[in-house]
Design an enzyme around this catalytic site. Structure first.
Site, PDB file in Angstrom:
ATOM      1  N   LYS A  15     -32.920   4.054  -3.212  1.00 28.31           N
ATOM      2  CA  LYS A  15     -33.966   4.267  -4.213  1.00 28.31           C
ATOM      3  C   LYS A  15     -34.493   2.996  -4.854  1.00 28.31           C
ATOM      4  CE  LYS A  15     -31.170   5.645  -8.246  1.00 28.31           C
ATOM      5  NZ  LYS A  15     -30.991   6.661  -9.271  1.00 28.31           N
ATOM      6  N   ALA A  75     -19.911  -5.979  -8.175  1.00 33.10           N
ATOM      7  CA  ALA A  75     -18.441  -6.016  -8.205  1.00 33.10           C
ATOM      8  C   ALA A  75     -17.968  -7.457  -8.346  1.00 33.10           C
ATOM      9  CB  ALA A  75     -17.869  -5.373  -6.946  1.00 33.10           C
ATOM     10  N   GLN A  76     -16.981  -7.632  -9.206  1.00 34.81           N
ATOM     11  CA  GLN A  76     -16.550  -9.003  -9.525  1.00 34.81           C
ATOM     12  C   GLN A  76     -15.166  -9.320  -8.990  1.00 34.81           C
ATOM     13  OE1 GLN A  76     -16.579  -9.885 -13.715  1.00 34.81           O
ATOM     14  NE2 GLN A  76     -18.766  -9.533 -13.938  1.00 34.81           N
ATOM     15  N   ASP A 117     -27.231  10.930  -9.084  1.00 33.08           N
ATOM     16  CA  ASP A 117     -28.138  11.792  -8.298  1.00 33.08           C
ATOM     17  C   ASP A 117     -27.401  12.532  -7.178  1.00 33.08           C
ATOM     18  OD1 ASP A 117     -30.056  10.550  -9.837  1.00 33.08           O
ATOM     19  OD2 ASP A 117     -30.822   9.276  -8.227  1.00 33.08           O
ATOM     20  N   HIS A 164     -13.739   0.720 -18.290  1.00 33.02           N
ATOM     21  CA  HIS A 164     -13.206  -0.633 -18.076  1.00 33.02           C
ATOM     22  C   HIS A 164     -12.915  -1.237 -19.441  1.00 33.02           C
ATOM     23  CE1 HIS A 164     -12.705  -4.746 -16.798  1.00 33.02           C
ATOM     24  NE2 HIS A 164     -12.707  -4.345 -15.538  1.00 33.02           N
ATOM     25  N   GLU A 168     -18.198   5.881  -4.007  1.00 31.17           N
ATOM     26  CA  GLU A 168     -17.932   6.381  -5.365  1.00 31.17           C
ATOM     27  C   GLU A 168     -18.414   7.818  -5.571  1.00 31.17           C
ATOM     28  OE1 GLU A 168     -18.708   3.454  -8.386  1.00 31.17           O
ATOM     29  OE2 GLU A 168     -18.588   4.950  -9.983  1.00 31.17           O
ATOM     30  N   ARG A 224      -7.913   5.152 -11.384  1.00 30.32           N
ATOM     31  CA  ARG A 224      -8.084   4.242 -10.242  1.00 30.32           C
ATOM     32  C   ARG A 224      -7.495   2.865 -10.546  1.00 30.32           C
ATOM     33  NH1 ARG A 224     -12.027   0.253  -8.612  1.00 30.32           N
ATOM     34  NH2 ARG A 224     -13.013   0.554 -10.629  1.00 30.32           N
ATOM     35  N   LEU A 250     -13.758  -0.847  -3.718  1.00 29.94           N
ATOM     36  CA  LEU A 250     -14.453  -1.463  -2.575  1.00 29.94           C
ATOM     37  C   LEU A 250     -13.679  -1.138  -1.303  1.00 29.94           C
ATOM     38  CD1 LEU A 250     -15.464  -4.974  -4.018  1.00 29.94           C
ATOM     39  CD2 LEU A 250     -16.988  -3.056  -3.533  1.00 29.94           C
TER      40      LEU A 250
HETATM   41  P1  FAD Z   1     -23.175   1.800  -4.756  1.00 26.99           P
HETATM   42  O1  FAD Z   1     -22.800   0.440  -4.356  1.00 26.99           O
HETATM   43  O2  FAD Z   1     -23.409   2.026  -6.202  1.00 26.99           O
HETATM   44  O3  FAD Z   1     -24.486   2.221  -3.958  1.00 26.99           O
HETATM   45  C1  FAD Z   1     -25.158   3.422  -4.242  1.00 26.99           C
HETATM   46  C2  FAD Z   1     -26.490   3.404  -3.537  1.00 26.99           C
HETATM   47  O4  FAD Z   1     -27.105   4.683  -3.589  1.00 26.99           O
HETATM   48  C3  FAD Z   1     -27.487   2.434  -4.139  1.00 26.99           C
HETATM   49  O5  FAD Z   1     -28.058   1.716  -3.081  1.00 26.99           O
HETATM   50  C4  FAD Z   1     -28.529   3.344  -4.790  1.00 26.99           C
HETATM   51  O6  FAD Z   1     -29.816   2.809  -4.836  1.00 26.99           O
HETATM   52  C5  FAD Z   1     -28.477   4.549  -3.879  1.00 26.99           C
HETATM   53  N1  FAD Z   1     -28.946   5.778  -4.517  1.00 26.99           N
HETATM   54  C6  FAD Z   1     -28.458   6.407  -5.594  1.00 26.99           C
HETATM   55  N2  FAD Z   1     -29.174   7.518  -5.864  1.00 26.99           N
HETATM   56  C7  FAD Z   1     -30.137   7.596  -4.923  1.00 26.99           C
HETATM   57  C8  FAD Z   1     -31.210   8.492  -4.678  1.00 26.99           C
HETATM   58  N3  FAD Z   1     -31.454   9.557  -5.461  1.00 26.99           N
HETATM   59  N4  FAD Z   1     -32.021   8.255  -3.627  1.00 26.99           N
HETATM   60  C9  FAD Z   1     -31.822   7.179  -2.828  1.00 26.99           C
HETATM   61  N5  FAD Z   1     -30.845   6.283  -3.024  1.00 26.99           N
HETATM   62  C10 FAD Z   1     -30.004   6.491  -4.047  1.00 26.99           C
HETATM   63  N6  FAD Z   1     -14.612  -2.147  -7.357  1.00 26.99           N
HETATM   64  C11 FAD Z   1     -13.688  -2.896  -6.736  1.00 26.99           C
HETATM   65  O7  FAD Z   1     -12.985  -2.403  -5.857  1.00 26.99           O
HETATM   66  N7  FAD Z   1     -13.544  -4.225  -7.053  1.00 26.99           N
HETATM   67  C12 FAD Z   1     -14.285  -4.834  -8.019  1.00 26.99           C
HETATM   68  O8  FAD Z   1     -14.143  -6.014  -8.253  1.00 26.99           O
HETATM   69  C13 FAD Z   1     -15.245  -4.043  -8.714  1.00 26.99           C
HETATM   70  N8  FAD Z   1     -15.994  -4.597  -9.697  1.00 26.99           N
HETATM   71  C14 FAD Z   1     -16.991  -3.843 -10.261  1.00 26.99           C
HETATM   72  C15 FAD Z   1     -17.840  -4.437 -11.204  1.00 26.99           C
HETATM   73  C16 FAD Z   1     -18.900  -3.734 -11.727  1.00 26.99           C
HETATM   74  C17 FAD Z   1     -19.809  -4.391 -12.739  1.00 26.99           C
HETATM   75  C18 FAD Z   1     -19.124  -2.388 -11.320  1.00 26.99           C
HETATM   76  C19 FAD Z   1     -20.275  -1.610 -11.870  1.00 26.99           C
HETATM   77  C20 FAD Z   1     -18.277  -1.788 -10.408  1.00 26.99           C
HETATM   78  C21 FAD Z   1     -17.208  -2.509  -9.882  1.00 26.99           C
HETATM   79  N9  FAD Z   1     -16.343  -1.926  -8.947  1.00 26.99           N
HETATM   80  C22 FAD Z   1     -15.396  -2.692  -8.325  1.00 26.99           C
HETATM   81  C23 FAD Z   1     -16.578  -0.561  -8.451  1.00 26.99           C
HETATM   82  C24 FAD Z   1     -17.318  -0.661  -7.112  1.00 26.99           C
HETATM   83  O9  FAD Z   1     -18.217  -1.727  -7.152  1.00 26.99           O
HETATM   84  C25 FAD Z   1     -18.087   0.602  -6.794  1.00 26.99           C
HETATM   85  O10 FAD Z   1     -17.297   1.731  -6.991  1.00 26.99           O
HETATM   86  C26 FAD Z   1     -18.546   0.587  -5.330  1.00 26.99           C
HETATM   87  O11 FAD Z   1     -19.235  -0.598  -5.069  1.00 26.99           O
HETATM   88  C27 FAD Z   1     -19.419   1.790  -5.049  1.00 26.99           C
HETATM   89  O12 FAD Z   1     -19.998   1.630  -3.785  1.00 26.99           O
HETATM   90  P2  FAD Z   1     -20.928   2.770  -3.200  1.00 26.99           P
HETATM   91  O13 FAD Z   1     -21.404   2.277  -1.901  1.00 26.99           O
HETATM   92  O14 FAD Z   1     -20.225   4.052  -3.258  1.00 26.99           O
HETATM   93  O15 FAD Z   1     -22.120   2.871  -4.273  1.00 26.99           O
HETATM   94  C1  SIN Z   2     -12.930  -5.962 -12.335  1.00 33.13           C
HETATM   95  O1  SIN Z   2     -13.205  -6.964 -11.699  1.00 33.13           O
HETATM   96  O2  SIN Z   2     -12.288  -5.945 -13.369  1.00 33.13           O
HETATM   97  C2  SIN Z   2     -13.398  -4.649 -11.803  1.00 33.13           C
HETATM   98  C3  SIN Z   2     -12.520  -4.280 -10.713  1.00 33.13           C
HETATM   99  C4  SIN Z   2     -12.674  -2.847 -10.379  1.00 33.13           C
HETATM  100  O3  SIN Z   2     -13.414  -2.113 -11.023  1.00 33.13           O
HETATM  101  O4  SIN Z   2     -12.010  -2.425  -9.436  1.00 33.13           O
END
Ligand code: FAD
Ligand code: SIN
Length: 535
Positions: A53, A64-65, A226, A247, A378, A389, A395
């Site tokens: 989207k 993700a950090q 969504d 967090h 997620e 978690r 990741l």
């Molecule tokens: P996302 O990466 O969120 O991707 C979702 C995708 O779906 C996006 O491209 C979005 O545009 C698309 N989408 C959503 N709704 C629609 C729609 N209606 N139509 C079309 N497209 C849509 N986890 C770790 O393991 N290690 C870390 O260090 C860590 N650090 C983090 C730091 C931050 C700031 C955050 C927010 C999260 C962190 N997490 C970390 C958690 C982890 O990053 C996420 O859980 C993971 O990346 C989710 O991946 P995903 O592919 O499921 O979703």
């Molecule tokens: C963080 O770097 O603290 C986020 C890690 C995570 O959400 O898994």
């Protein structure tokens, strides 16, 4: 319990005869770690279309950090990582899924390194850090504190080279097309191309989380739940929605976004102090700052209440400056932009909504309860995380389950010999198109309500208040028909919020990230089980 207002089947009215149609073997919705991993696997024998989207790399993955938790150190082993994950999950993890993801994870991360991902090294060896709840340093990272960016960029490079994969950016998925509990694709919308039906032999949802349902969140704007909402409307089962992870440490500066201060800062020796400068974590948990996240978030909240202050502080002034700056370059940069020098100043922090542990119920093959529909990352609930978690396990899960979804969808698509044929749908949502609603105001009020009443601490009174308010907004908003994502996202957030609230109200105990002040004990006799919701 009061009956929830059930949403319409589709958010918009449409007639398949008057719309344009697109066909693909496999359709992937979402372009984070899970969606891109699924697409790469699925493209081996199929045409794949990724619909996302926003721009391809605007997602939780990119932000993700801390890193990826993975068993690659010779002194570590799968059993230790599994034990830590099960301990954090407090009785609700699926042990066989946990074992499978952790074992597969090591292979997948090595593959990613083979694809060119550069994780931080010292003398040619990967560096491992520790995070809360892990008994061993097993977190690998990239560019200090930009792991997600490296993961996302590596996968995007692969996607771009793959002739079987097309990407539609800025294309919003409104709903899944289903008939008799079988998914046939999606209803999509693009600002210039309008509404299109995309038909697929198999559909993979990888739409990420729903942090935007809360006022304070680490999640970017795309995280409006969504995928959860459209799957629910389509009849899929969702599970564990009461488990929203907060967090402990996000930058707290009025007016600034809640930028995450990674847990690995505490892994490197960062200390939490209250308003009076006192270190407080040792009095709450033997692992002090490295206690599991739920414990740290709840302890911070308690200190904020006890000292009547809006936040606490993270102190890294004792870590040598050079080390601090090279280890956390992004955090240094962001803090500096607010006049905070992390080598000299305390960092103001407080908890924010971070991760949806629950999601669309899937089995170990990423299959949902709707046929021809997979979910990963997620948005899905595999049972890996249970009630809490462990840091950096997400990741890992996204990578492994994304690959599995791609492989399984690929196999299933090959079994479908017939040509894709659109069927006729004439859907009338019955919604009124005129509206005097201030959507922005309702959205902000919803986020504040969720933060106040359905946050780190919950009780029946506040949950019932939240339910009542959400029901009232639903009455106004759900029967309207909107023509752009702003309205659809609000409808989705209201639905997801109402499901979180009803699940949180149902679970009359405290477990993991779900902390009920009116039921402070864990009740294994009645509640060592999942709450599943379906339309
Ligand atoms: P996302 O990466 O969120 O991707 C979702 C995708 O779906 C996006 O491209 C979005 O545009 C698309 N989408 C959503 N709704 C629609 C729609 N209606 N139509 C079309 N497209 C849509 N986890 C770790 O393991 N290690 C870390 O260090 C860590 N650090 C983090 C730091 C931050 C700031 C955050 C927010 C999260 C962190 N997490 C970390 C958690 C982890 O990053 C996420 O859980 C993971 O990346 C989710 O991946 P995903 O592919 O499921 O979703
Ligand atoms: C963080 O770097 O603290 C986020 C890690 C995570 O959400 O898994």
């Amino acid at each position: 319990m009061k009956k929830r207002i059930e949403p319409k089947r589709y958010l918009i009215s449409f007639d398949s005869h008057t719309l344009s149609h697109i066909f693909t073997d496999i359709l992937v919705v979402g372009s984070g770690v899970a969606g891109l991993s699924a697409a790469i696997q699925a493209s081996k024998y199929n045409s794949v279309l990724i619909v996302t989207k926003d721009k391809i790399d605007e997602n939780n993955t990119t932000y993700a950090q801390g890193g990826i938790a993975v068993v690659l150190s010779p002194e570590d082993d799968v059993v230790k990582h599994k034990t830590d994950t099960l301990t954090a999950g407090q009785g609700l993890c699926d042990a066989s899924v946990v074992g499978m993801i952790i074992s597969e994870g090591s292979k997948r991360v090595q593959e990613m390194i083979g694809l060119g991902a550069e994780f931080d090294k010292e003398n040619d060896h990967l560096i491992f850090t520790q995070e809360g709840g892990h008994s061993f340093p097993r977190i690998i990272r990239a560019l200090g504190d930009s792991t997600g960016r490296e993961v996302e960029n590596t996968l995007i490079r692969c996607i771009k080279k793959d002739k079987n994969i097309k990407v539609f950016e800025y294309t919003y998925t409104i709903d899944l097309i289903t008939e008799d509990n079988v998914c046939h694709g999606i209803v999509a919308w693009h600002p210039k191309k309008g509404t299109t039906l995309i038909w697929a032999k198999q559909t993979i949802l990888a739409t990420g989380g729903c942090g935007q349902v809360y006022r304070e969140t680490t999640n970017p704007n795309i995280a409006t739940g969504d995928g959860l909402a459209m799957a629910y409307r389509a009849g899929a089962a969702l599970q564990d929605l009461e488990f929203v992870q907060f967090h402990p440490t996000t930058l707290y500066i009025a007016g600034a976004v809640r930028f995450l201060i990674t847990e690995t800062v505490r892994g490197e020796g960062g200390i939490l102090r209250n308003k009076n400068g006192e270190r407080f974590m040792p009095k709450y948990h033997e692992r002090a700052e490295l206690a599991p996240r739920d414990v740290v978030s709840q302890s911070i909240l308690r200190e904020m209440q006890n000292t009547d202050h809006t936040h606490v502080y993270l102190d890294v002034r004792h870590i040598p400056k050079k080390r601090l700056y090279t280890r956390f370059p992004k955090i240094k940069e962001i803090c500096e932009s607010f006049g905070i020098d992390i080598s000299k100043d305390l960092i103001p922090v407080r908890p924010s909504a971070h991760y949806m542990i629950g999601g669309i119920k899937v089995n170990r093959f990423s299959m949902t309860t709707v046929k021809q529909l997979y979910a990963c990352g997620e948005v899905a609930c595999t049972g890996m995380h249970g009630a809490n978690r462990l840091g950096s396990n997400s990741l890992l899960e996204g990578l492994v389950m994304g690959n599995i979804a791609g492989i399984e969808a690929c196999k299933s698509a090959q079994g479908v010999k017939r040509k894709l044929a659109p069927f006729s749908i004439h859907e009338t949502s019955g919604g009124s198109k005129t509206s005097w609603l201030d959507l922005e105001d309702i959205g902000n009020s919803l986020k504040s309500l969720m933060w106040r009443n359905v946050g780190i601490e919950r009780d029946e009174k506040r949950l019932l208040q939240a339910e009542e308010m959400i029901d009232m907004w639903c009455k106004y908003v759900m029967d309207k028909e909107f023509s752009n994502p702003f309205g659809w996202e609000l409808q989705n957030m209201l639905l997801v919020a109402s499901l979180i609230v009803s699940s949180a109200n149902k679970r009359k105990e405290s477990r993991g990230v779900h902390h009920r002040t009116d039921y402070p004990q864990t009740d294994d006799i009645h509640w060592k089980k999942h709450i599943v919701v379906a339309k």
